[in-house]
Scaffold this motif. Sequence first.
Motif, mmCIF file in Angstrom:
data_model
loop_
_atom_site.group_PDB
_atom_site.id
_atom_site.type_symbol
_atom_site.label_atom_id
_atom_site.label_comp_id
_atom_site.label_asym_id
_atom_site.label_seq_id
_atom_site.Cartn_x
_atom_site.Cartn_y
_atom_site.Cartn_z
ATOM 1 N N PHE A 171 0.859 -1.198 0.000
ATOM 2 C CA PHE A 171 0.000 0.000 0.000
ATOM 3 C C PHE A 171 0.883 1.232 0.000
ATOM 4 O O PHE A 171 2.086 1.153 0.223
ATOM 5 N N ALA A 172 0.277 2.391 -0.295
ATOM 6 C CA ALA A 172 1.046 3.636 -0.311
ATOM 7 C C ALA A 172 0.242 4.726 0.377
ATOM 8 O O ALA A 172 -0.974 4.820 0.191
ATOM 9 N N ALA A 173 0.931 5.507 1.212
ATOM 10 C CA ALA A 173 0.283 6.670 1.837
ATOM 11 C C ALA A 173 1.036 7.909 1.393
ATOM 12 O O ALA A 173 2.261 7.976 1.554
ATOM 13 N N LYS A 174 0.298 8.860 0.822
ATOM 14 C CA LYS A 174 0.962 10.089 0.372
ATOM 15 C C LYS A 174 1.163 11.017 1.568
ATOM 16 O O LYS A 174 0.453 10.898 2.574
ATOM 17 N N PRO A 175 2.101 11.966 1.466
ATOM 18 C CA PRO A 175 2.319 12.880 2.590
ATOM 19 C C PRO A 175 1.005 13.555 3.005
ATOM 20 O O PRO A 175 0.240 14.015 2.149
ATOM 21 N N GLY A 176 0.748 13.578 4.294
ATOM 22 C CA GLY A 176 -0.437 14.246 4.819
ATOM 23 C C GLY A 176 -1.695 13.401 4.807
ATOM 24 O O GLY A 176 -2.733 13.829 5.308
ATOM 25 N N GLN A 177 -1.615 12.208 4.238
ATOM 26 C CA GLN A 177 -2.818 11.374 4.169
ATOM 27 C C GLN A 177 -3.123 10.693 5.497
ATOM 28 O O GLN A 177 -2.209 10.386 6.271
ATOM 29 N N GLN A 178 -4.416 10.486 5.720
ATOM 30 C CA GLN A 178 -4.798 9.716 6.893
ATOM 31 C C GLN A 178 -5.211 8.313 6.440
ATOM 32 O O GLN A 178 -6.107 8.168 5.605
#
Length: 616
Positions: A386-393
């Motif tokens: 999975f990937a979380a972008k900067p600032g994502q919750q």
Amino acid sequence: MAKPKNLRSSLPGLQRIAQRFWPHIRKQSHLLIGAFFALLAETALRLLEPWPLKIIFDRVILPSGFNVHGHNIEALAGVSPIVVLTGLAAALIAISAARGAAAYFSTVGMAVAATHVMTDIRGQLYSHIQALSLSFHSRAKSGDLITRVTYDIERLREVTVVAALPLVTHFLTLIGMVGVMFWLNWELALIAIAILPLFILTTTTMSKKIHKVARTQRKREGAMAASAAEAIGAIKVVQALSLQDFLGQTFAKNNRKSLKESAETQRLRAGQERLVETLVAIVQALVLWRGVQLVLAGNATPGDLLVFITYLKVAFKPIRQLAKYTGQIAKAVASGERVIALLETEPEVRDLKGAKPAPAFRGDVRCNNVTFAYDPEQGILRNLTFAAKPGQQVAIVGPSGGGKSTLISLLLRFYDPIEGGVHIDGHDLREYTLTSLRQQISIVLQDSVLFAASVRDNIAYGALGANNITVSDAEIKAAARLANAHDFILELPQGYDTILGERGATLSGGQRQRIAIARAAIRQAPIIILDEPTSGLDSTSEALVSEALNRLTTNKTSFWISHNLSTVQHADQILYIEQGCILERGTHAQLMALEGRYAQMYRTQSGSYSAETSYA
Ligand code: ADP
């Protein structure tokens, strides 16, 4: 590991301990060498002690009555007896005083050196335990680790002074005395040492018996203390179930047994004491019997006999403690081995070669085909991506035991994946140093641990771990305000200076969480991890905590594990994890539309379909 039982079986252990701790011991070499010379002086002076008396006998009381070959002190011929007597009386005092001083310096020198060495080792051990990986800590018992830092180290220190030092002193004294006895008169010396093996045999056998009983008694007392602590700790349950009588009887039974064992130890000790005295008396009688014949035949002086009798008294008595000392040393060796074993445990997760301090993170977090297991047979996470972008919750949800907390542990690099990797800002976590990685991650757990310190310090600890600088009062208050904690903190008896009970016991669950949020906020980390932070809170507390959490995670990459799906439905991305796999992913609306596991779980929780329409 089997415990060594006697000195000989302790020797390899002792050698290993000395080798392992050599760098610490060497630092104290001045003290140790000084103490050793003091010890030699003490031994020599002890050997000298009866000599003034011998000379008084042979030269002053009986100046010419005995014509004995050997050992006459010609230098004294012609000196007036009163001068000799006064000189010898003064020598008696001087020898005794000097021996006392030497004993003092050897004991104090050893004690100070041992304390320095053990303080060093204790410090090293403490840091080592702190650095060991979670995989180690989840296997180890915390009580056992604490014992090693406190009890085992203390025993090592104590034994050097109370057992090793006397053992060496007695040994040297014994050798010296036997040497002097042979020099004075080989026949009497042979009589004296003939009994030595019998003496050692009987006293060690008895000492072993004493130890056995004493050990059983100590164990029983330990068990009694534990059961008393348990019963007192759970007094509510004990009284509610009316278990007092039953527990009381068990306790009384053990109490009686302990009494018997205690009496038995005393009996054996007193018996041993008498036996030693009798044996010493027998040797003295034999030496006297043959000695007087030798004196009368002119083959020895009365002074020689005096030296023999005194030596026998001094040398033999400490031997009875041989078993005690060797037993103590054997135990200390076991303690030392335990300390070494711990020091030699390598942290499984540590900085790899070439690891660099991480730059300030933007907060792009990715898991690429991560597979992980605590033990090889039981896979926990399977090929997770999975990937979380900067600032994502990112919300992580799913049934218990699915692997949510494990996944979070990998983000903090408490463990390393077996396959695949976790990347932050395009680099594998293992390329960064551990400290620089963890400095940029804040956590709030379900049961946040607060320390027994002031509220202010508890919040400041968050920054302390991140950059080791002191934070200003204004920053602490700002963090507390963000965490909805400022108001209730002001209402505490001493406000920010209120000292919290152990683990924050004096606060409610919600208050503890809000302080923990303030602690996370002051860290100003770009990545935030929340592991069921609102679990177990009542709805008012939950609202306050959730509001604080939303503020905390604004513009930060955050991972939020939650059982309660309503708290995370606004997340940018929800990962539904079951049995170590991401089964569904998307926003709340997308997952509801999917009509899969998430939707089912959500409906079960909200209890009706109507909730779905209002939230979707
Ligand atoms: P969740 O957070 O979803 O409830 P966890 O990540 O805590 O799940 O646990 C996933 C699985 O890993 C469970 O089967 C659990 O028993 C196991 N597990 C968790 N921690 C450890 C550990 N330290 N050692 C061995 N197994 C563990």
